[in-house]
Structures are given as structure tokens and as C-alpha cells.
Design a protein around this motif. Structure first.
Motif, mmCIF file in Angstrom:
data_model
loop_
_atom_site.group_PDB
_atom_site.id
_atom_site.type_symbol
_atom_site.label_atom_id
_atom_site.label_comp_id
_atom_site.label_asym_id
_atom_site.label_seq_id
_atom_site.Cartn_x
_atom_site.Cartn_y
_atom_site.Cartn_z
ATOM 1 N N SER A 154 18.554 -24.904 155.598
ATOM 2 C CA SER A 154 18.028 -25.627 155.556
ATOM 3 C C SER A 154 18.434 -27.378 156.856
ATOM 4 N N ASP A 155 19.607 -26.966 157.498
ATOM 5 C CA ASP A 155 20.113 -27.317 158.690
ATOM 6 C C ASP A 155 20.073 -27.441 159.792
ATOM 7 N N ASN A 161 31.048 -32.239 171.956
ATOM 8 C CA ASN A 161 31.219 -32.632 170.711
ATOM 9 C C ASN A 161 29.368 -32.734 170.488
ATOM 10 N N LEU A 162 28.017 -31.859 170.345
ATOM 11 C CA LEU A 162 27.471 -31.944 170.070
ATOM 12 C C LEU A 162 27.386 -31.369 168.602
ATOM 13 N N PRO A 163 26.059 -31.624 167.509
ATOM 14 C CA PRO A 163 26.187 -31.070 166.429
ATOM 15 C C PRO A 163 26.164 -29.212 166.314
ATOM 16 N N ARG A 164 26.968 -28.470 165.194
ATOM 17 C CA ARG A 164 26.892 -27.327 165.740
ATOM 18 C C ARG A 164 25.601 -26.323 165.130
ATOM 19 N N TYR A 185 17.210 -24.285 161.169
ATOM 20 C CA TYR A 185 15.937 -23.254 161.089
ATOM 21 C C TYR A 185 14.847 -24.319 161.522
ATOM 22 N N TRP A 186 14.522 -25.651 161.200
ATOM 23 C CA TRP A 186 13.565 -26.435 162.380
ATOM 24 C C TRP A 186 13.946 -26.635 163.407
ATOM 25 N N ALA A 187 15.154 -26.833 163.910
ATOM 26 C CA ALA A 187 15.058 -26.585 165.598
ATOM 27 C C ALA A 187 15.231 -25.406 165.802
ATOM 28 N N VAL A 188 15.016 -24.269 165.176
ATOM 29 C CA VAL A 188 14.856 -23.039 165.420
ATOM 30 C C VAL A 188 14.118 -22.520 165.073
ATOM 31 N N GLY A 189 13.164 -23.037 164.446
ATOM 32 C CA GLY A 189 11.359 -22.790 163.944
ATOM 33 C C GLY A 189 10.613 -23.597 165.598
ATOM 34 N N ALA A 190 11.188 -24.821 165.403
ATOM 35 C CA ALA A 190 10.086 -25.305 166.817
ATOM 36 C C ALA A 190 10.738 -25.199 168.016
#
Length: 428
Positions: free
Chosen positions: A400-401, A135-138, A403-408
Motif C-alpha cells: 500500500s505504501d 533524507n528521502l522517503p524509503r 507499489y503505486w510508485a513502482v506501478g507508475a
């Protein structure tokens, strides 16, 4: 300089808008050529000749590596060997370690020589199932896939990925260059990146985010899979052959290693092939598209390289006061970032910065590792081909949903790893 920077910005914009690189790269290169007042069709260093020299030169140097890597990855997928390896890892760790299972599955396949694109396609259905069970955000699945594929594995010593092999041609090193520092950096990148990724996911869960099913979600193939050992053995063959032949054959050892992996995979998992001819056709098409897209960007860089502005920019970056490795890292990072390609950035930068820093007495082994790690940092900006494909085509998410985690984990973490590598080279 306006034309050079403007051409690079235009390339990024067109890529973000979904333009095909076979069209956008030559158009942007033509813009650079016109603003630099280069001849278009005739004369020394004309646009057409400069572009095609870079394009064809990259294809000539790396075609067999791309082709064999694509075949190896597609055979791993078609026989179910990749699924078997990933499933074995995931089963051992369980759904409570969903993120770790996805990261490790990608890492093992990538370090074994499977193309990062094939890894993403292969692991995604299992990642989706795991994230659903936990149940983690996809929207964090692309970050987990990318972190395991293009960070601590892709540019580490011994990796069969071309980002670790391109410097060999220019620096006369081996794929195991500076392995001691590489190992330390890889461990730090893994620990830091995994901690950060799980923190971001926990923060999102605490805010009420959860898994959301969608119509058309892929399901796991229920067919009979080969034993996991039949997937691990070909990976071992690739790594072993590249280790034994890298001194005598140089970058050609990668051809031998990938060929050995393909043959081993065929011998071990022959009866598990669904359709070998179709797999070969898809692998060939995939290889041509992958190397063509990279070569298109390299062609753009070849045009940029013959402009006075590029010489000025390189001179500025290579004359940065202080440590030479810092200058090399900045040069490669900037070029890889602007072109959105780690391998393309290396192919453009190394002919310029390689001889410059070798002449200054910089260790080829250290330069190899710094170039490799730095190419895998800023290359993962939003316009990067792998990033776009993974977020949009494979995971069906919005930039927008997701990429920010990918970029980190694929930009910030490798930059930190690069800084640590340079520090270790300078103080130990």
C-alpha cells in the motif's frame, strides 16, 4: 470463459496472499481444466499431460540460461564486484543524485546480464544508505530499484535478459532486433520514468515525508572490494560474446556469453571470493526456484491454451481491427499481466500469436521488439514475483505504501514506451 478468467483471477489472489506458485499454479490450472471439461488423467490434451508439457518444455529450453545467469550474478555479489560497480557509480554522482545513482547502478548491472533479483539484493543496502543521507522517503526505494532493472534495460535490444531472447526461438530474429527504435524508446522511457519518479519523491518530501530508520536495516559490507574495472569487464564479456555469436548460435549464444562472463569473473576476481562453493549452492537454488516459478505459470498457461475459451480469446485479440502490431502487443500484455510474468507471458503467447502475425507479413524484427517491450509492462502488476520480492522481502515495505510508485514507472512508463515503439514502426 468463466473458468479461464476465474482461474487467472484466482491465481492472482493466491499469489497476493503469499501462496507458493508450485501449489497455486497447478490448482488454478486444474480449476480451468475442470470448467473446460478437459480430461484430467487420460485422453487427448488431459490436464496432467498438458501442464507438465508446458512446465518441462520451458525448463528444457531455458534451464542453462537461468543457471548461468544466477551463477554470474551470485559471483558478482560474492566477490564484491557488483558492490564495487554500484559504489563507483554512486560515489561519482553523490548523495544529491541518490535516485539517479540507484537507477544507473541497477541499469548497468541488469544490461550486463545480472539477474534482476540479484541486482535488487546487491544495490538495496547502498540505496538505503543514499536515501538516508539525502533524507528521502524509503518507500520509494523499490520503485528506484525496479525502474533501473525491469524497464528500459530488461527489454531493450542487446539485453542479455531472457525477456529479450525468448522471441528469437519463435521469430528467428536476433537480440538486436529493431535496435534503432529500441534505443529511442529506451531513452524516452528513462527520461520520462526518472522525471516522474523524482516528481513523486519531491511531492512526498514537500508534504513532510522523510527517511525513517528501522531496527534491522542492513549495513554496507566494509570488506575490501575489487577495483570497479574488474566488475565492468565481465559485463563487457557477456555483451561482446552475445553480440558476436547471436547470428551463428541463436539463443544458444546466451549460454556462451554467460559462461564467458562467469569464467572472466573467476579469472579476474579469484582472490575476492568469500566462499565459492556456498555461492554456487545459493546460485543453483536460486536458479531452480526462479525457473520453477516461471515454469509453474507456463504450465498453467499450457492448460489454458488447450481450452476452447483460450482459442476464442486469442482469436478476439488477434482480430482487433487496425494495425497488427497493436493486436500482438495487447495479446502479450494481457497474458503477461494475468500471469504476472514477462517471460512466462511470452512463452505462452508467442506459439499462438507469432505464427499468426508472421503469416500476415509482419516484420519479425518489429514483432520481436513489440513483444519484448509489451511483456515488460502489465507483468509488473501487484502479484508479479519480482515486485512482491522487492517490496516485501528486500525492502521490507508494504504494498500500500510502495507499489503505486513502482506501478507508475514499471507499468505506465513501459506502456507509453510500447505505444511510441508501435508509432515509430508505423510512421518511419
Amino acid at each position: 470463459m468463466f473458468g479461464l478468467v476465474g482461474g487467472l483471477v484466482l491465481l492472482i489472489i493466491l499469489t497476493l496472499r503469499g501462496w507458493n506458485l508450485f501449489i497455486s499454479a497447478p490448482i488454478c490450472a486444474l480449476f480451468v481444466a475442470i470448467t473446460a471439461q478437459l480430461p484430467i488423467f487420460v485422453g487427448d490434451m488431459n490436464f496432467v499431460e498438458s501442464y507438465m508439457t508446458g512446465f518441462s518444455g520451458f525448463v528444457a529450453s531455458w534451464f542453462f540460461m537461468f543457471l548461468l545467469g544466477s551463477i554470474f550474478g551470485k559471483f558478482m555479489e560474492d566477490t564484491g564486484a557488483a558492490d564495487s560497480v554500484a559504489e563507483w557509480i554512486i560515489t561519482r554522482l553523490g548523495k544529491k543524485q541518490a535516485v539517479l545513482a540507484v537507477v544507473l547502478a541497477c541499469a548497468i548491472l541488469t544490461y550486463g546480464g545480472v539477474s534482476v533479483f540479484v541486482v535488487a539484493f546487491s544495490v538495496y543496502p547502498m540505496a538505503l544508505s543514499l536515501f538516508k543521507d539525502a533524507n528521502l522517503p524509503r518507500r520509494f526505494i523499490p520503485a528506484a530499484l525496479a525502474f533501473g532493472s525491469v524497464t528500459f534495460t530488461m527489454t531493450s535490444a542487446g539485453s542479455p535478459e531472457i525477456q529479450n531472447w525468448i522471441p528469437i526461438e519463435y521469430l528467428g530474429t536476433s537480440p538486436y532486433a529493431a535496435w534503432e527504435v529500441s534505443l529511442v524508446v529506451a531513452v524516452i522511457m528513462f527520461v520520462l520514468g526518472y522525471w516522474w519518479l523524482t516528481k513523486m519523491i519531491s511531492h512526498a518530501v514537500n508534504k513532510g515525508e522523510s527517511f525513517e530508520s528501522r531496527v534491522g536495516d542492513p549495513t554496507l559490507d566494509e570488506r575490501s572490494l575489487p577495483h570497479p574495472i574488474t566488475g565492468f569487464l565481465p559485463l563487457v564479456v557477456v555483451l561482446a560474446l552475445s553480440f558476436f555469436y547471436h547470428d551463428s548460435l541463436g539463443k544458444m549464444a546466451l549460454i556462451v556469453a554467460l559462461s564467458g562472463g562467469v569464467l572472466a569473473l573467476m579469472a579476474i576476481n579469484w582472490k575476492f571470493f568469500k566462499d565459492m562453493q556456498e555461492a554456487l549452492g545459493q546460485a543453483t537454488t536460486g536458479a531452480l526456484i526462479a525457473i520453477g516459478n516461471t515454469a509453474a505459470v507456463v504450465g498453467f498457461g499450457s492448460v489454458a491454451r488447450v481450452t476452447p475459451a483460450f482459442e476464442t480469446a486469442v482469436a478476439a485479440m488477434t482480430s482487433i481491427p487496425g494495425n497488427e502490431l497493436v493486436g500482438a502487443a495487447i495479446a502479450v500484455s494481457v497474458i503477461a499481466g494475468l500471469t504476472g510474468s514477462a517471460s512466462g507471458g511470452q512463452a505462452i503467447a508467442l506459439p499462438e500469436v507469432g505464427p499468426h502475425y508472421l503469416d500476415q507479413g509482419v516484420s519479425p524484427e518489429q514483432l520481436h521488439r513489440v513483444v519484448s517491450i509489451s511483456s515488460g509492462a502489465l507483468d509488473s502488476l501487484p502479484h508479479n514475483g519480482y515486485v512482491v520480492t522487492t517490496i516485501r522481502a528486500i525492502c521490507n515495505e508494504k504494498h500500500s505504501d510502495a507499489y503505486w510508485a513502482v506501478g507508475a514507472v514499471t507499468v505506465v512508463v513501459p506502456v507509453i514506451g510500447l505505444a511510441i515503439a508501435i508509432a515509430l514502426f508505423n510512421f518511419f
